[in-house]
Design a protein around this motif. Structure first.
Motif, PDB file in Angstrom:
ATOM      1  N   ILE A   5       0.846  -1.181   0.000  1.00  0.00           N
ATOM      2  CA  ILE A   5       0.000   0.000   0.000  1.00  0.00           C
ATOM      3  C   ILE A   5       0.886   1.236   0.000  1.00  0.00           C
ATOM      4  CG2 ILE A   5      -1.772   1.282   1.240  1.00  0.00           C
ATOM      5  CD1 ILE A   5      -2.635  -1.379   2.492  1.00  0.00           C
ATOM      6  N   HIS A   6       0.684   2.091  -0.993  1.00  0.00           N
ATOM      7  CA  HIS A   6       1.461   3.325  -1.047  1.00  0.00           C
ATOM      8  C   HIS A   6       1.120   4.206   0.153  1.00  0.00           C
ATOM      9  CE1 HIS A   6       2.925   7.214  -2.525  1.00  0.00           C
ATOM     10  NE2 HIS A   6       3.747   6.486  -3.281  1.00  0.00           N
ATOM     11  N   PRO A   7       2.083   4.925   0.695  1.00  0.00           N
ATOM     12  CA  PRO A   7       1.820   5.752   1.880  1.00  0.00           C
ATOM     13  C   PRO A   7       0.714   6.780   1.709  1.00  0.00           C
ATOM     14  CG  PRO A   7       4.182   5.557   1.497  1.00  0.00           C
ATOM     15  CD  PRO A   7       3.509   4.929   0.322  1.00  0.00           C
ATOM     16  N   THR A   8       0.449   7.211   0.482  1.00  0.00           N
ATOM     17  CA  THR A   8      -0.594   8.218   0.272  1.00  0.00           C
ATOM     18  C   THR A   8      -1.978   7.612   0.065  1.00  0.00           C
ATOM     19  OG1 THR A   8      -0.177   8.251  -2.112  1.00  0.00           O
ATOM     20  CG2 THR A   8       1.066   9.820  -0.744  1.00  0.00           C
ATOM     21  N   ALA A   9      -2.068   6.291  -0.079  1.00  0.00           N
ATOM     22  CA  ALA A   9      -3.363   5.640  -0.260  1.00  0.00           C
ATOM     23  C   ALA A   9      -4.127   5.629   1.060  1.00  0.00           C
ATOM     24  CB  ALA A   9      -3.174   4.224  -0.777  1.00  0.00           C
TER      25      ALA A   9
END
Length: 264
Positions: A5-9
């Motif tokens: 999971i990307h940190p901005t998701a």
């Protein structure tokens, strides 16, 4: 491999993501979403609603999946979206939840190729191995059979059924049911024959194709109404037992059609 999971998701509490699911930058996953292993969610996607997604799907950037129906009758009922395995959703695809006025669930099967800007409205039922080209617009309650192909910029009226192996040419307007195996185009859509090339690629025998060409003539060239055509197709089927299964799919479709079928 675990979930990536990307940190901005943003992943809502309650969402369930299996191992080997990846979620790209700025994407949002809602609390009732279930995503099976191997599925990739690109950047800037929103997946919401009571949505269940199978294995190995790929959502490209800016998809909107599981949004509420574009139907004024919808009042927040707990309806669903079910997506099978191995589907591709290109940029800006929208797929909406079902409504209580139908089965309550929008469904897509397996191995479908959904190109950019396609809209799949509430309660649509899409089979397997379907290709829907760029900017095709599907109104609500549409049924599409396996291996159908819809050309770019086409629009399909609500409650229309498109049979298996049919091929819809680009920029068509489809307002009535398209029987299996047909190929055509236009506004309104008009059938011009059997999708012979596609059938050959999918393992239909030359004898099957010849039988279906004869079925096309019965349906469209002999000036029969649908009831008379069904009787004549039954006679054709009895004389060609080796091709009976292919003809039966056409008979079943005609028997279930409620909007009437397209005409040349």
């Amino acid at each position: 491999m675990g979930v990536q999971i990307h940190p901005t998701a943003i992943i809502a509490p309650g969402a369930e993501l299996d191992d080997d699911v990846s979620v790209g930058p700025y994407s949002i996953i809602g609390e009732h979403v279930r995503i099976a292993e191997g599925t990739r969610v690109g950047p800037h996607c929103v997946i919401d609603g009571r949505t269940t997604i199978g294995t190995n799907n790929h959502f490209y950037r800016f998809c909107s999946i599981g949004g509420i129906p574009q139907d004024k009758k919808y009042q927040g009922e707990p309806t669903h979206l079910e997506i099978g395995a191995g589907n591709t959703f290109r940029e800006y695809v929208t797929v909406n939840l079902g409504t209580q006025q139908d089965v309550g669930t929008t469904r897509l099967g397996d191995d479908n190729w959904i190109m950019a800007y396609v809209h799949i409205a509430h309660d649509c039922q899409v089979g397997n191995h379907v290709v829907i080209a760029n900017s095709v617009q599907l109104a609500g309650h549409i049924h599409i059979g396996d291996w159908a192909i819809l050309g770019g910029l086409s629009a399909v009226h609500q409650f229309v059924r498109i049979g298996a192996h049919a091929m819809i040419g680009g920029t068509s307007s489809v307002r009535q049911d398209v029987p299996p195996y047909m190929i055509g185009a236009g506004d309104p859509f008009r059938p011009v024959g059997i999708n012979s090339e596609g059938l050959g690629r999918r393992g239909f025998t030359p004898a099957d194709v010849l039988a279906l060409k004869e079925a096309y003539k019965i349906l469209y060239r002999r000036k029969l109404n649908v009831e008379q055509a069904i009787d004549a197709l039954g006679e054709l089927q009895s004389t060609q037992p080796g091709e009976a299964q292919a003809i039966q799919a056409l008979l079943d479709f005609l028997a279930e059609s409620s909007r009437g079928i397209v005409r040349p």
